[in-house]
Design an enzyme around this catalytic site. Sequence first.
Site, mmCIF file in Angstrom:
data_model
loop_
_atom_site.group_PDB
_atom_site.id
_atom_site.type_symbol
_atom_site.label_atom_id
_atom_site.label_comp_id
_atom_site.label_asym_id
_atom_site.label_seq_id
_atom_site.Cartn_x
_atom_site.Cartn_y
_atom_site.Cartn_z
ATOM 1 N N HIS A 1 14.019 -21.826 -17.423
ATOM 2 C CA HIS A 1 14.665 -21.387 -16.185
ATOM 3 C C HIS A 1 15.988 -20.686 -16.497
ATOM 4 C CE1 HIS A 1 11.761 -23.876 -14.189
ATOM 5 N NE2 HIS A 1 12.212 -24.954 -14.773
ATOM 6 N N GLU B 1 17.470 -29.066 -14.096
ATOM 7 C CA GLU B 1 16.580 -30.086 -13.553
ATOM 8 C C GLU B 1 16.593 -31.315 -14.436
ATOM 9 O OE1 GLU B 1 13.081 -27.576 -13.838
ATOM 10 O OE2 GLU B 1 12.242 -28.831 -15.416
ATOM 11 N N HIS C 1 10.606 -25.818 -22.000
ATOM 12 C CA HIS C 1 10.079 -27.144 -21.670
ATOM 13 C C HIS C 1 8.687 -27.059 -21.081
ATOM 14 C CE1 HIS C 1 11.989 -25.729 -17.951
ATOM 15 N NE2 HIS C 1 11.149 -26.502 -17.284
ATOM 16 N N ARG D 1 7.586 -17.995 -17.472
ATOM 17 C CA ARG D 1 6.507 -18.565 -18.270
ATOM 18 C C ARG D 1 6.528 -17.935 -19.660
ATOM 19 N NH1 ARG D 1 2.329 -17.557 -14.478
ATOM 20 N NH2 ARG D 1 2.872 -19.363 -13.235
#
Length: 313
Positions: free
Chosen positions: A98, A116, A173, A193
């Site tokens: 991200h 996150e 991740h 991605r």
Amino acid sequence: MSKEILFLEPVFTHNIWGGTKLREEYGYPVEGDDIGECWGIAAHDNGDCTVKSGTFAGKTLSTLWNEHRELFGNQEGDRFPLLVKIIDAKDDLSIQVHPDDTYAAEHENGSFGKMECWYILDCEENSTLVIGHNAKTKEELTDMIENKRWGELIREIPVRKGDFIQIDPGTVHAIKGGITILETQQNSDITYRVYDYDRLSNGQPRQLHVKQSLDVITVPAKPVEDSVIYVGETKVNELQELIRCQYYKVFKIDVDGEAVIEDNEPFLIMSVVEGSGTIDGQEIRKGAHFILPAGYGNVKLKGNMKIIASTSA
Ligand code: ZN
């Protein structure tokens, strides 16, 4: 000022890696065998939860943020700051990364970036997650990605139920199949991605975002020890802090009997992830998501349950 608990109706996503656990184990009324995510607390264009009952019944969380900011302690900001979801990965998720706020603002129409964290709700024996990568330089990273040296690139670590993991923007991740997590994150839906195991979705490979990934991946990756947070000994009937960062504070509460949680935060998000009980006399069970608004006061939890709570930092 409202003293009502805001119980929310979640929103669901269907994904190629999803399954049936969110219906069968969490009791959510959603069809399909590809249920990937339950957005329990969300005020985003791609999913906006509605209040189930009471004064604000039927209103979305984004409406409450825009029109009743007093519920959230009159915090500033043009969007509700957090998003809480349960992710059930029947199969491996794509390997992703991200952006941070700066990159997202510039390249993604003013979106927030995404920091996150994951609380591992369930997993199989010998489960692993992908956190970070093994490239030492940007050149090595580029070469590994462009030449599909995935086995060398990705760093897998063992995880167990109850582990807690912080994922900064720029961290490669992936959640692997068989793992269920509760994710607390910035209110953003921007994912790049890196690699999707060459899978097909509707006959086509899903789009990869190689350029953006190379732009945002942190090199070298942070040491694993800085991503996996030691949760410590479980304290019963207390708010136990798991992490505090620039965007959120996350807590765990193991209720066994009765717990009184003091009103110390501007507002408090709660998700019941195990068991059942009551909150100030109202029944709650695994799968419930709700917000204690600003000024609610101390709250009494009774029963036998595990709750993950959070607030904005
Ligand atoms: Zn992510």
